[in-house]
Design an enzyme around this catalytic site. Structure first.
Site, PDB file in Angstrom:
ATOM      1  CG  ASN A   9      12.771   6.092 -31.965  1.00 34.35           C
ATOM      2  OD1 ASN A   9      11.953   6.628 -31.204  1.00 34.35           O
ATOM      3  ND2 ASN A   9      13.987   6.576 -32.164  1.00 34.35           N
ATOM      4  CD1 TRP A  10       6.080   5.044 -33.694  1.00 38.77           C
ATOM      5  CD2 TRP A  10       4.539   5.414 -32.097  1.00 38.77           C
ATOM      6  NE1 TRP A  10       5.016   4.211 -33.944  1.00 38.77           N
ATOM      7  CE2 TRP A  10       4.054   4.419 -32.975  1.00 38.77           C
ATOM      8  CE3 TRP A  10       3.763   5.800 -31.020  1.00 38.77           C
ATOM      9  CZ2 TRP A  10       2.805   3.820 -32.803  1.00 38.77           C
ATOM     10  CZ3 TRP A  10       2.520   5.203 -30.845  1.00 38.77           C
ATOM     11  CH2 TRP A  10       2.051   4.227 -31.728  1.00 38.77           C
ATOM     12  CE  LYS A  11      13.754   9.002 -34.866  1.00 42.74           C
ATOM     13  NZ  LYS A  11      14.702   9.504 -35.845  1.00 42.74           N
ATOM     14  CG  HIS A  95      18.060   7.689 -31.118  1.00 43.87           C
ATOM     15  ND1 HIS A  95      18.245   8.860 -31.819  1.00 43.87           N
ATOM     16  CD2 HIS A  95      17.472   6.824 -31.975  1.00 43.87           C
ATOM     17  CE1 HIS A  95      17.773   8.692 -33.051  1.00 43.87           C
ATOM     18  NE2 HIS A  95      17.293   7.471 -33.170  1.00 43.87           N
ATOM     19  CD  GLU A  97      16.489  11.638 -33.555  1.00 45.77           C
ATOM     20  OE1 GLU A  97      15.551  11.311 -32.800  1.00 45.77           O
ATOM     21  OE2 GLU A  97      16.494  11.374 -34.780  1.00 45.77           O
ATOM     22  CD  GLU A 167      18.885   4.273 -35.152  1.00 40.80           C
ATOM     23  OE1 GLU A 167      17.831   3.863 -35.656  1.00 40.80           O
ATOM     24  OE2 GLU A 167      18.941   5.270 -34.405  1.00 40.80           O
ATOM     25  N   GLY A 173      16.448   9.873 -40.917  1.00 39.98           N
ATOM     26  CA  GLY A 173      15.472  10.880 -41.333  1.00 39.98           C
ATOM     27  C   GLY A 173      15.860  11.623 -42.601  1.00 39.98           C
ATOM     28  CB  SER A 213      16.251   6.212 -44.525  1.00 40.13           C
ATOM     29  OG  SER A 213      16.492   7.561 -44.140  1.00 40.13           O
ATOM     30  N   GLY A 234      12.245   4.727 -37.714  1.00 42.95           N
ATOM     31  CA  GLY A 234      11.614   5.973 -37.290  1.00 42.95           C
ATOM     32  C   GLY A 234      10.360   6.237 -38.106  1.00 42.95           C
TER      33      GLY A 234
END
Ligand SMILES: O=C(CO)COP(=O)(O)O
Length: 253
Positions: A9-11, A95, A97, A167, A173, A213, A234
């Site tokens: 997931n490159w965000k 997600h 976020e 998650e 992160g 992570s 990520g």
């Protein structure tokens, strides 16, 4: 045996040139294997380019979110049909976020899951508890509720194809990973919940990833656990070397 799935997931990272260089570098280096699927989920601007670039290779491309409607006056959004039309195969939904910053709810995640299936996209449905919920002993309750809501109206045949990503929000992160045992315990509960919603076959078919992570140094231990079938990664998916390394570990462990 369930096929493993490692998804990056490159965000909101990378420029187009960097995205293209990544795919160019990775595609010749992915191990030839039936045991592991490798997926990259770039920002939506890069989807068309990366789908074309990875055609004929084992690398698959996914989106990070989408709207549930086919079309409409929804400024800034992309629809499931648009993704399917580009030959995007996966879509991350719910997600944490998106839930935190973009008002996604269990209800909207459910609508998106149904829309994904209706358009031939495989949803990667994210669930996970906050630190407060974990410390309050509410992890399983929270995650079970998210799973139940997300899968409302989804058939057993569809659920068998779905991916769930567990998650824990406090591990995203932060450099803090759930221990492999803790992550496995929650993934086991998720599978149990799917068993209650559907049946044993569906529970044993559905693939469950861990995310938070994950990196080359810890992915092997996580994947060695019975109920962890892959990872949603990520930061460590942004570098070609580290992405390829994780696929290699998933192939061999
Ligand atoms: O949110 C994540 C993947 O969806 C996890 O991110 P990190 O791997 O950077 O912790």
């Amino acid at each position: 045996m369930r096929k493993r799935i490692i998804a990056g997931n490159w965000k909101m990272y990378k420029m187009m040139d960097e995205a293209k260089s990544f795919v160019a570098e990775v595609k010749g280096r992915l191990p030839e294997t039936e045991l592991v699927e490798a997926v990259i989920c770039p920002p939506s601007l890069f989807l068309a380019e990366l789908v074309n670039q990875s055609e004929g290779t084992s690398l698959k491309i996914g989106a990070q979110t989408m709207h549930d409607a086919a079309e409409g006056a929804y400024t800034g959004e992309v629809s499931p049909n648009m993704l399917a039309d580009l030959n995007v195969q996966y879509v991350i939904l719910g997600h944490s976020e998106r839930r935190q910053y973009f008002n996604e709810t269990d209800e909207s995640v459910n609508r998106k899951v149904l829309a994904a299936f209706a358009n031939g996209l495989t949803p990667i449905v994210c669930v996970g508890e906050s630190l407060e919920e974990r410390e309050g002993g509410k992890t399983v309750e929270r995650v079970a509720l998210q799973v139940n809501k997300a899968f409302e109206g989804v058939s057993a045949d569809q659920a068998k194809e779905a991916i769930i990503a567990y998650e824990p929000i406090w591990a995203i992160g932060t450099g803090k990973t759930a221990t492999a045992e803790d992550a496995n315990d929650v993934c086991k509960e998720i599978r149990h919940e799917i068993g209650k919603l559907y049946d044993k076959n569906t529970a044993s078919a559905i693939r469950i990833q861990y995310g938070g992570s994950v990196k080359p140094a810890n992915i092997g231990e996580l994947l060695s656990m019975e109920h962890i079938d892959g990872a949603l990664v990520g930061g460590a998916s942004l570098e070609a070397d580290s992405f390829v390394k994780m696929i290699e570990v998933a192939t061999h462990e």
